[in-house]
Design a protein around this motif. Structure first.
Motif, short mmCIF file in Angstrom:
data_model
loop_
_atom_site.label_atom_id
_atom_site.label_comp_id
_atom_site.label_asym_id
_atom_site.label_seq_id
_atom_site.Cartn_x
_atom_site.Cartn_y
_atom_site.Cartn_z
N LEU A 188 9.10 -4.21 -7.94
CA LEU A 188 9.09 -4.68 -6.35
C LEU A 188 7.69 -4.73 -6.04
N ILE A 189 6.83 -3.80 -6.24
CA ILE A 189 5.39 -4.00 -6.09
C ILE A 189 4.82 -5.29 -6.62
N ALA A 214 3.78 5.59 -5.67
CA ALA A 214 4.02 5.57 -7.07
C ALA A 214 2.88 6.62 -7.61
N GLU A 215 1.82 6.50 -7.09
CA GLU A 215 0.78 7.51 -7.51
C GLU A 215 1.11 8.83 -7.28
N ARG A 216 1.68 9.08 -6.28
CA ARG A 216 2.03 10.75 -6.03
C ARG A 216 3.26 11.05 -7.18
N SER A 217 4.03 9.97 -7.36
CA SER A 217 5.07 10.25 -8.23
C SER A 217 4.39 10.46 -9.94
N ALA A 277 0.80 -1.07 0.00
CA ALA A 277 0.17 0.02 0.06
C ALA A 277 0.86 1.01 -0.03
N ARG A 278 2.09 1.16 0.81
CA ARG A 278 2.73 2.52 0.93
C ARG A 278 3.44 2.65 -0.38
N LEU A 279 3.99 1.54 -0.89
CA LEU A 279 4.64 1.75 -2.46
C LEU A 279 3.62 2.28 -3.43
#
Length: 105
Positions: A87-88, A53-56, A47-49
């Motif tokens: 990695l996700i 990723a979405e913020r990026s 969830a954190r990754l």
């Protein structure tokens, strides 16, 4: 330095150290030469990754395209979202297979 993420459920994911350290930090893990993402930690790490990723991606969408740069010659930066995808995927497959993910340098 190279960091290798390993799981019995997937092939290894290999990353440069600085990228791996950033992704580990985003998952709430401190970098050490060896470590583990336990089964209990996998859902939160994923969830954190995904959120990072979405913020990026959102930040990248907000960037204007340079007008004076030849697109054929311009370097294409690799976003955090692109770096996080392998990695996700490894974390998600490991979770489905009930296998932890370890890393080592």
């Amino acid at each position: 330095m190279i960091i290798t993420f390993k799981s019995r459920a997937t092939a290894d994911t290999i990353m440069f150290g600085d990228v791996a350290k950033d992704l580990l930090s985003l998952m709430g893990k401190a970098f050490e030469p060896r470590g583990i993402i336990t089964l209990e930690q996998l859902p939160d790490a994923i969830a954190r990754l995904r959120e990072a990723a979405e913020r990026s991606r959102a930040a990248q969408r907000g960037q204007p395209e340079p007008d004076d740069v030849d697109p054929a010659r311009a370097p294409v930066p690799v976003s955090l979202a692109q770096r996080a995808v392998p990695l996700i995927e490894q974390l998600e497959r490991s979770l489905r297979a009930s296998q932890p993910v370890i890393w080592e340098s």
